[in-house]
Design a protein around this motif. Structure first.
Motif, PDB file in Angstrom:
ATOM      1  N   CYS A   1       0.812  -1.215   0.000  1.00 11.96           N
ATOM      2  CA  CYS A   1       0.000   0.000   0.000  1.00 11.96           C
ATOM      3  C   CYS A   1       0.847   1.268   0.000  1.00 11.96           C
ATOM      4  O   CYS A   1       0.322   2.376  -0.134  1.00 11.96           O
ATOM      5  CB  CYS A   1      -0.943   0.019   1.198  1.00 11.96           C
ATOM      6  N   GLY A   2       2.164   1.125   0.196  1.00 13.95           N
ATOM      7  CA  GLY A   2       3.065   2.267   0.222  1.00 13.95           C
ATOM      8  C   GLY A   2       3.526   2.668   1.602  1.00 13.95           C
ATOM      9  O   GLY A   2       4.475   3.451   1.732  1.00 13.95           O
ATOM     10  N   ALA A   3       2.885   2.184   2.649  1.00 12.69           N
ATOM     11  CA  ALA A   3       3.314   2.491   4.013  1.00 12.69           C
ATOM     12  C   ALA A   3       4.678   1.853   4.279  1.00 12.69           C
ATOM     13  O   ALA A   3       4.996   0.792   3.734  1.00 12.69           O
ATOM     14  CB  ALA A   3       2.297   1.980   5.027  1.00 12.69           C
ATOM     15  N   VAL A   4       5.475   2.510   5.129  1.00 14.25           N
ATOM     16  CA  VAL A   4       6.828   2.031   5.414  1.00 14.25           C
ATOM     17  C   VAL A   4       6.973   1.777   6.912  1.00 14.25           C
ATOM     18  O   VAL A   4       6.749   2.673   7.731  1.00 14.25           O
ATOM     19  CB  VAL A   4       7.894   3.058   4.965  1.00 14.25           C
TER      20      VAL A   4
ATOM     21  N   LEU B   1      -6.893  -9.442  -3.276  1.00 16.82           N
ATOM     22  CA  LEU B   1      -7.747  -8.394  -2.704  1.00 16.82           C
ATOM     23  C   LEU B   1      -6.943  -7.226  -2.128  1.00 16.82           C
ATOM     24  O   LEU B   1      -7.528  -6.294  -1.582  1.00 16.82           O
ATOM     25  CB  LEU B   1      -8.640  -8.988  -1.610  1.00 16.82           C
ATOM     26  N   GLY B   2      -5.625  -7.281  -2.246  1.00 13.37           N
ATOM     27  CA  GLY B   2      -4.812  -6.150  -1.817  1.00 13.37           C
ATOM     28  C   GLY B   2      -4.409  -6.158  -0.360  1.00 13.37           C
ATOM     29  O   GLY B   2      -4.097  -5.099   0.196  1.00 13.37           O
ATOM     30  N   VAL B   3      -4.374  -7.321   0.278  1.00 10.13           N
ATOM     31  CA  VAL B   3      -3.867  -7.397   1.653  1.00 10.13           C
ATOM     32  C   VAL B   3      -2.371  -7.098   1.635  1.00 10.13           C
ATOM     33  O   VAL B   3      -1.638  -7.509   0.729  1.00 10.13           O
ATOM     34  CB  VAL B   3      -4.156  -8.790   2.254  1.00 10.13           C
ATOM     35  N   ASP B   4      -1.897  -6.362   2.638  1.00  9.50           N
ATOM     36  CA  ASP B   4      -0.519  -5.871   2.662  1.00  9.50           C
ATOM     37  C   ASP B   4       0.462  -6.774   3.394  1.00  9.50           C
ATOM     38  O   ASP B   4       1.671  -6.684   3.171  1.00  9.50           O
ATOM     39  CB  ASP B   4      -0.490  -4.483   3.322  1.00  9.50           C
ATOM     40  N   LEU B   5      -0.039  -7.617   4.294  1.00  9.83           N
ATOM     41  CA  LEU B   5       0.850  -8.432   5.125  1.00  9.83           C
ATOM     42  C   LEU B   5       0.066  -9.614   5.671  1.00  9.83           C
ATOM     43  O   LEU B   5      -1.092  -9.455   6.087  1.00  9.83           O
ATOM     44  CB  LEU B   5       1.395  -7.595   6.289  1.00  9.83           C
ATOM     45  N   ILE B   6       0.672 -10.784   5.675  1.00  6.39           N
ATOM     46  CA  ILE B   6       0.102 -11.964   6.324  1.00  6.39           C
ATOM     47  C   ILE B   6       0.991 -12.326   7.507  1.00  6.39           C
ATOM     48  O   ILE B   6       2.214 -12.454   7.359  1.00  6.39           O
ATOM     49  CB  ILE B   6       0.032 -13.168   5.371  1.00  6.39           C
ATOM     50  N   GLU B   7       0.387 -12.480   8.690  1.00  8.70           N
ATOM     51  CA  GLU B   7       1.120 -13.036   9.823  1.00  8.70           C
ATOM     52  C   GLU B   7       0.840 -14.529   9.872  1.00  8.70           C
ATOM     53  O   GLU B   7      -0.318 -14.950   9.999  1.00  8.70           O
ATOM     54  CB  GLU B   7       0.726 -12.382  11.144  1.00  8.70           C
ATOM     55  N   VAL B   8       1.882 -15.327   9.783  1.00 10.60           N
ATOM     56  CA  VAL B   8       1.755 -16.781   9.748  1.00 10.60           C
ATOM     57  C   VAL B   8       1.779 -17.318  11.174  1.00 10.60           C
ATOM     58  O   VAL B   8       2.731 -17.101  11.916  1.00 10.60           O
ATOM     59  CB  VAL B   8       2.898 -17.417   8.937  1.00 10.60           C
ATOM     60  N   SER B   9       0.726 -18.018  11.553  1.00  2.00           N
ATOM     61  CA  SER B   9       0.673 -18.605  12.884  1.00  2.00           C
ATOM     62  C   SER B   9       0.072 -19.995  12.764  1.00  2.00           C
ATOM     63  O   SER B   9       0.101 -20.595  11.688  1.00  2.00           O
ATOM     64  CB  SER B   9      -0.140 -17.700  13.825  1.00  2.00           C
TER      65      SER B   9
ATOM     66  N   SER C   1      -6.947   2.606  -0.533  1.00  3.38           N
ATOM     67  CA  SER C   1      -5.866   1.733  -0.976  1.00  3.38           C
ATOM     68  C   SER C   1      -4.548   1.962  -0.256  1.00  3.38           C
ATOM     69  O   SER C   1      -3.621   1.152  -0.400  1.00  3.38           O
ATOM     70  CB  SER C   1      -5.647   1.900  -2.485  1.00  3.38           C
ATOM     71  N   HIS C   2      -4.427   3.051   0.505  1.00  4.16           N
ATOM     72  CA  HIS C   2      -3.136   3.383   1.113  1.00  4.16           C
ATOM     73  C   HIS C   2      -3.051   3.069   2.604  1.00  4.16           C
ATOM     74  O   HIS C   2      -2.027   3.335   3.237  1.00  4.16           O
ATOM     75  CB  HIS C   2      -2.818   4.864   0.893  1.00  4.16           C
ATOM     76  N   PHE C   3      -4.102   2.508   3.164  1.00  2.00           N
ATOM     77  CA  PHE C   3      -4.127   2.165   4.592  1.00  2.00           C
ATOM     78  C   PHE C   3      -3.812   0.682   4.738  1.00  2.00           C
ATOM     79  O   PHE C   3      -4.459  -0.166   4.123  1.00  2.00           O
ATOM     80  CB  PHE C   3      -5.510   2.472   5.171  1.00  2.00           C
ATOM     81  N   PRO C   4      -2.804   0.322   5.551  1.00  2.00           N
ATOM     82  CA  PRO C   4      -2.419  -1.092   5.662  1.00  2.00           C
ATOM     83  C   PRO C   4      -3.522  -1.974   6.247  1.00  2.00           C
ATOM     84  O   PRO C   4      -4.091  -1.676   7.301  1.00  2.00           O
ATOM     85  CB  PRO C   4      -1.211  -1.045   6.610  1.00  2.00           C
ATOM     86  N   ILE C   5      -3.808  -3.054   5.540  1.00  2.00           N
ATOM     87  CA  ILE C   5      -4.711  -4.100   6.024  1.00  2.00           C
ATOM     88  C   ILE C   5      -3.941  -5.410   5.998  1.00  2.00           C
ATOM     89  O   ILE C   5      -3.391  -5.799   4.965  1.00  2.00           O
ATOM     90  CB  ILE C   5      -5.976  -4.225   5.160  1.00  2.00           C
ATOM     91  N   SER C   6      -3.886  -6.077   7.138  1.00  2.00           N
ATOM     92  CA  SER C   6      -3.179  -7.355   7.228  1.00  2.00           C
ATOM     93  C   SER C   6      -4.117  -8.415   7.777  1.00  2.00           C
ATOM     94  O   SER C   6      -5.209  -8.111   8.270  1.00  2.00           O
ATOM     95  CB  SER C   6      -1.945  -7.226   8.129  1.00  2.00           C
ATOM     96  N   VAL C   7      -3.685  -9.651   7.698  1.00  2.00           N
ATOM     97  CA  VAL C   7      -4.471 -10.779   8.195  1.00  2.00           C
ATOM     98  C   VAL C   7      -3.555 -11.707   8.972  1.00  2.00           C
ATOM     99  O   VAL C   7      -2.429 -11.998   8.539  1.00  2.00           O
ATOM    100  CB  VAL C   7      -5.130 -11.557   7.033  1.00  2.00           C
TER     101      VAL C   7
END
Length: 427
Positions: free
Chosen positions: A11-14, A249-257, A216-222
Motif C-alpha cells: 500500500c506504500g506504508a513504510v 484483494l490487496g492485503v498488505d501483510l500476512i502473519e503466519v501462525s 488503498s493506502h491504509f495497511p490491512i493485514s491478516v
C-alpha cells in the motif's frame, strides 16, 4: 537485509524496521471496553522499546463474544468522548515514529462461559477442552453473519479514524474467522460452508469491504493459521490457497501462525500433531521459530510480505529468517512483557532476548516435575500465560514489570481482575 532495514508494504506504508510487537491480550480496558490510562501507559512503554510496529491485543467487534474480560470493544459508532480515549492510546502507541496496528477480532465459540454461556459460531460444535470453561455454541443465521461483516468493517474504519496506522484481521487461533475456515468447526451446508471458497467467504468479504471503506493506502493485514494441527482441520494447502485470494484483494501483510485452543501450537507446546504439509521440514517442531518453515513454503505461492511470530529469541535466528526469505517481519510477543526494550537491545547488537519459560523456571522448584511429564506440559504452558498477563498488568499499572511475581499469584490476580471487570460491566 538486517533487523534495522525498513519494510515498504504494497500500500506504500513504510515500517521503520523489521521488528514488531506481536498481538497479546492486555485485559486493561474499562468495563465499557474503552482504553484506559493503564493501556495508554503500556503502549507508550512498548513504543519506546524500539519495534517498528506494534500490534494491539484483540479489539472485539461484539461485546458478547470477548476473548476475555478486559478486551477493548468497538461494537458501535463511538461518540467523541470515547474517540478521545482511543486517540490518547494511539498517540502514545505511535510516539516513537512507529506504526500501531489494531488487531480486530470476534471470539466466536472460543468465548469463556463466564462471558457468554451460548456464543454464536459457524456451527454448534463445542470447544473440545475438558473443564467446562466454554459454553454450548449456537449456529449463526445468515443475516447474523452479514451483521458480523458489517461489524468488522465498522471497527476497521473507526480504527483508522482514531489514529491507528493499520489493522490486522484476526483469522487464526480458533477465533470466529478461523472457525469458519476449518471444516472441523464449520459444518454448514449453505453458502458459508462446505467448499474452501465458501468457508473463506466471511474473511474475503470482510477484506473486500474494509478495503473499500479505508482506501488503498491504509495497511490491512491478516493473521492466518498455517494449519490447525488437527486431523480434518484447516490444512496448509488450504492456507496457501486463501493467501492467494487475499493477495488478489490487496492485503498488505500476512502473519503466519497456527493452532487453536484445542491444539495450542502457538504456545510451542511439544507433542502436537505434525502439519499436513510434507514440504515443511521436521525441524519446525524443535527449532527456535515455530512457523518459519511454513512461511518459507508459503513464500513460494505469494509475493506479499509475511510476518512470522512464535519462539524467536536470538538475533541470529531472526536475521536468518529474514535473509532466507522466510519472513519479512519478525513478531515478538512474550519477551516484551517483562523486557519491553527488547527490540531496541536487538537493534543495538544484543545477541538474544531472555526466555523466562525455559525449564518452567517460573514455577516453584518443588513443581519442576511438570516439565518431565508429557501429559502435564500443556497445562503448565497454559498456566505460564498468567505470569505474562501479570507482567502486562504491571507495566500498565506501574510502568515496570514484576519479575518476582509467581505463576500462582498471577493466576489469582487475573481471576480477581476478570471477576471485578464483569461485576462492574453488569452493574
Amino acid at each position: 537485509m538486517t533487523l534495522a532495514s525498513p519494510l515498504t508494504l504494497p500500500c506504500g506504508a513504510v515500517l521503520p524496521n523489521r521488528l514488531s510487537k506481536a498481538a497479546m491480550t492486555e485485559g486493561l480496558a474499562d468495563p465499557q471496553g474503552l482504553p484506559t490510562p493503564e493501556l495508554t501507559r503500556l503502549y507508550k512503554i512498548w513504543a519506546d522499546g524500539g519495534a517498528g510496529m506494534l500490534l494491539s491485543g484483540n479489539i472485539q467487534i461484539d461485546a458478547d463474544h470477548l476473548e476475555r474480560p478486559g478486551n477493548v470493544i468497538i461494537d458501535r459508532e463511538l461518540n467523541e468522548d470515547e474517540r478521545a480515549k482511543f486517540r490518547e492510546w494511539t498517540a502514545a502507541g505511535t510516539s516513537n515514529s512507529n506504526h500501531l496496528w489494531a488487531q480486530i477480532s470476534h471470539a466466536g465459540r472460543q468465548c469463556f462461559k463466564i462471558v457468554n454461556p451460548h456464543p454464536k459460531a459457524p456451527s454448534a460444535v463445542k470447544v473440545g477442552i475438558p473443564g467446562g470453561q466454554f459454553g454450548e455454541p449456537v449456529a449463526l443465521e445468515g443475516h447474523e453473519i452479514e451483521q458480523i461483516i458489517a461489524g468488522f468493517v465498522r471497527a476497521v474504519r473507526t480504527c483508522k479514524e482514531v489514529g491507528f496506522t493499520g489493522v490486522q484481521i484476526h483469522g487464526a487461533h480458533g477465533y470466529l474467522i478461523s472457525q469458519f475456515l476449518s471444516p472441523r468447526t464449520n459444518i454448514r451446508e449453505d453458502e458459508w460452508g462446505g467448499s474452501l471458497e465458501n468457508r473463506a467467504r466471511l474473511l474475503l468479504d470482510i477484506i473486500r469491504q474494509s478495503r473499500k471503506a479505508v482506501g488503498s493506502h491504509f495497511p490491512i493485514s491478516v493473521k492466518l493459521n498455517s494449519a490447525d494441527f488437527q486431523k480434518g482441520g484447516f490444512a496448509f494447502e488450504d492456507s496457501v490457497t486463501v493467501v492467494g485470494w487475499l493477495e488478489e484483494l490487496g492485503v498488505d501483510l500476512i502473519e503466519v501462525s497456527g493452532g487453536t485452543y484445542e491444539q495450542p501450537r502457538l504456545l510451542g507446546i511439544e507433542g502436537m500433531e505434525p502439519a499436513e504439509n510434507p514440504s515443511v521440514k521436521a525441524s519446525t517442531a524443535v527449532r527456535e521459530a515455530y512457523f518459519v518453515d511454513f512461511a518459507k513454503a508459503m513464500k513460494e505461492a505469494c509475493k506479499m510480505p509475511l510476518m512470522v511470530t512464535g519462539g524467536f529469541r536470538t538475533r541470529a535466528a531472526m536475521e536468518q529468517a529474514l535473509e532466507s526469505g522466510a519472513a519479512d517481519l519478525i513478531g515478538l510477543g512474550r519477551p516484551l512483557c517483562a523486557d519491553p526494550d527488547g527490540p531496541k537491545l536487538l537493534l543495538n547488537g544484543e545477541e538474544s532476548l531472555h526466555r523466562y519459560e525455559d525449564e518452567l523456571s517460573l514455577f516453584p522448584p518443588i513443581l519442576s516435575f511438570l516439565g518431565k511429564i508429557k501429559a502435564l506440559r500443556g497445562a503448565a504452558a497454559f498456566a505460564v500465560q498468567f505470569w505474562y498477563y501479570g507482567q502486562i498488568y504491571a507495566l500498565g499499572r506501574t510502568g515496570k514489570a514484576n519479575k518476582d511475581l509467581s505463576v500462582f499469584a498471577a493466576w489469582r490476580q487475573t481471576e480477581a481482575t476478570h471477576k471485578d471487570w464483569l461485576k462492574q460491566r453488569r452493574g
